[in-house]
Structures are given as C-alpha cells and as structure tokens.
Write an enzyme that holds these catalytic residues in place. Structure first.
Site, mmCIF file in Angstrom:
data_model
loop_
_atom_site.group_PDB
_atom_site.id
_atom_site.type_symbol
_atom_site.label_atom_id
_atom_site.label_comp_id
_atom_site.label_asym_id
_atom_site.label_seq_id
_atom_site.Cartn_x
_atom_site.Cartn_y
_atom_site.Cartn_z
ATOM 1 N N ARG A 105 -51.677 -1.457 -71.526
ATOM 2 C CA ARG A 105 -51.825 -0.311 -72.677
ATOM 3 C C ARG A 105 -50.886 0.679 -72.361
ATOM 4 O O ARG A 105 -51.089 1.329 -71.551
ATOM 5 C CB ARG A 105 -53.309 -0.166 -72.709
ATOM 6 C CG ARG A 105 -53.400 0.723 -74.049
ATOM 7 C CD ARG A 105 -54.659 1.441 -73.846
ATOM 8 N NE ARG A 105 -56.010 0.522 -73.714
ATOM 9 C CZ ARG A 105 -57.036 0.731 -73.221
ATOM 10 N NH1 ARG A 105 -57.206 1.698 -72.569
ATOM 11 N NH2 ARG A 105 -57.793 -0.118 -73.086
ATOM 12 N N ASP B 103 -58.624 1.984 -67.386
ATOM 13 C CA ASP B 103 -57.923 3.053 -67.970
ATOM 14 C C ASP B 103 -57.204 4.048 -67.032
ATOM 15 O O ASP B 103 -57.535 4.192 -65.765
ATOM 16 C CB ASP B 103 -59.123 4.022 -68.775
ATOM 17 C CG ASP B 103 -59.499 3.290 -69.882
ATOM 18 O OD1 ASP B 103 -58.859 2.458 -70.476
ATOM 19 O OD2 ASP B 103 -60.708 3.594 -70.295
#
Length: 305
Positions: free
Chosen positions: A182, A132
């Site tokens: 992502r 992330d």
C-alpha cells in the site's frame, strides 16, 4: 494556517492522557464519521454495506500505546476474531494492523509470536493482512518483521510512505519479495532530516514510487484521496497496459465517499480502510491533520451535543 493546524493535530495524536479520555467518553464530536463503531459487530455491518455497493474493505482494530505483553496479546486476539468474522460472513475484506499494537516496542519475541498467531489464522481463512507503517523510528523494525514473516506467509503486505527520503530505496530492496504494497503519502510528523516538507516534493515522490512498483510487476494499492494522484495512476496503467488485477485504489472510511463509488462505476477496484474500536483518538487526530477540512465535521458534532 493549514500547516499550523496539521502540526497541532499531529502533536495531539500522541497525547496519552487524551487517548485515555477518548476511550472513556466514546465516539463523540465527529469521530464516528471516520470510525465504524466500537464493536466488531458494528464494523461487520458497515463492511457488508460497503460490499453491497461494490467496495472492498480492509478492517483495522484501533490501538496505540501498547505497554505490556498481556495487552498486546488481547490486541492479537481481536485481529483473530476479525479474521474469523470476515470468513464467517463471506465478506470482501482484508485486515490491517499496527505492529506497535502487537508488541513491537516490547520485544521481538512478543511481536513475532502474536503475528504468527494472526497469520496462521489468516492463512487458514485466506484473509490478506497488511502491516500498517507508523512513524520513522519504527520504519526499519516494521520492514524487518515484514521480511521475516514474508518468507513464511504469502498473505502479507505492508505500507510505504512517499514523504520519506528513504522510500525509493525501500521499494527497490523490497522488490525481491514481490510484495503487495500500500503506497501512501504519510500521516506522521517527521523532521526535515528524514522527510520531504513540501507537498509538491511528496507528490512527485509518490508518483515515482507508484510507477516503479507497478512497472516492477508487483501488486500496488494506491492509497490517496488526491485527484491528481488518482488521474496519474489511471493514465500510467493505461499507457503501460498494466492489468486491472495488479492494482487498486484505497481510501479511508468516511472520506470522499462519492469518489469511491465513482471509481467503482468506472470499473476500478476500490478498497476502503475501515477502523473500529474504542482506541480511536490517535487515528482521528491524524485524519484531521491530513485534511483540515475535516474539522468542519467535528464542529458540527460539537454543536449537535
């Protein structure tokens, strides 16, 4: 008013005292809508249910403000257990993690040791891991870790945030790694010196990097709840004949559930970001900041108590 609320919740998300209080008092006042539970067992049941509905998952053991090596090792142990749980139960799930929870702020030795332990386990069980992205000061360190580990492990991706000015250049520089990325708008409060402040500018940059990454031939996870971005992506892949196995949509657990299922019925791959654990406060505050409409769910929770 919406911007004021956003800034307030982003400010509160970094409050260490509130984080400790949230751990003590548990998933109350609406947070359980966005967090799958305290334990891995609870999260496992949620993942299985989502899989039955045709939804893929990425699971995240929540944790922020890691201050010592022992705590970072425990966080890595939790990630390893999550990978084993995924394999043991044959779940359609990946793993997401924040490098600060692995010791990014402590030392390179700590974070790299923890990541190699996790990725060795991920490789053994063929479970994909996404790093992330966090706030701007940690952008370069995160990408450095990604580049170093990508040379050793295929089961690794990361996140790129559309609201940063640097994003298009990052997409270009990462292309040599053929990365699985992502792509998101971004959920942290950043200064005008490093990030777009207007929504329209962020949206246009988001579209730009979606197109660039897809046309580079790389796997693209478009993480959004915005119908305009979803529609743009659908039109783009149709126009350029991009195969279905090169992209997916991602959404957060507890947000736009109906839209998730609608996209699945239309034949699109949808992956749900499912967080769990007791350290939910920072994540929860950022969800409120992203969509002030979510505050209504918190108010309902308060009145039920």
């Amino acid at each position: 008013m919406e911007q004021i609320l956003r800034n307030l919740f982003l400010f509160l998300s970094k409050n260490k005292s509130m984080t400790k209080a949230a751990k003590k008092y548990g998933l109350r006042f609406g947070a359980s809508r966005f967090v799958a539970g305290k334990s891995l067992e609870m999260a496992s049941a949620v993942i299985a249910d989502l899989n039955r509905k045709g939804l893929a998952v990425t699971i995240d053991y929540l944790g922020e403000f890691i201050e010592d090596e022992k705590e970072a090792r425990k966080m890595a142990d939790q990630c390893i257990e999550a990978i084993r749980m995924i394999a043991r139960n044959s779940l359609e799930s990946q793993l997401s993690l924040k490098l600060t929870s692995m010791g990014l702020d402590l030392s390179e030795r700590v974070v790299m040791n923890n990541m190699r332990r996790i990725l060795d386990e991920a490789k053994a069980h063929q479970v994909f891991v996404t790093l992330d992205m966090e706030d701007f000061p940690r952008c370069n360190p995160t990408l450095d870790v990604f580049k170093n580990l990508k040379a050793e492990y295929n089961e690794l991706g990361t996140v790129i945030q559309a609201y940063l000015y640097r994003t298009e250049k990052d997409i270009e520089e990462l292309n040599e790694y053929h990365p699985n990325l992502r792509l998101v708008k971004g959920a942290y409060k950043e200064s005008r010196e490093v990030a777009f402040s207007e929504k329209n500018d962020v949206d246009e940059n988001f579209k730009k990097i979606i197109k660039k990454h897809l046309l580079n031939g790389n796997y693209t996870a478009v993480a959004t709840h915005d119908d305009k971005i979803i529609d743009y992506t659908r039109e783009l892949v149709k126009e350029h004949g991009i195969p279905d196995d090169q992209y997916e949509f991602q959404m957060l657990y507890g947000i736009r559930n109906e839209k998730q299922l609608e996209l699945v019925k239309e034949g699109y791959k949808v992956r749900v970001y499912v967080p769990y654990g007791t350290d939910w406060y920072g994540y929860f505050m950022r969800r409120l900041a992203e969509r002030p409409a979510n505050i209504a769910f918190v108010l309902k929770g308060l009145f039920k108590k």
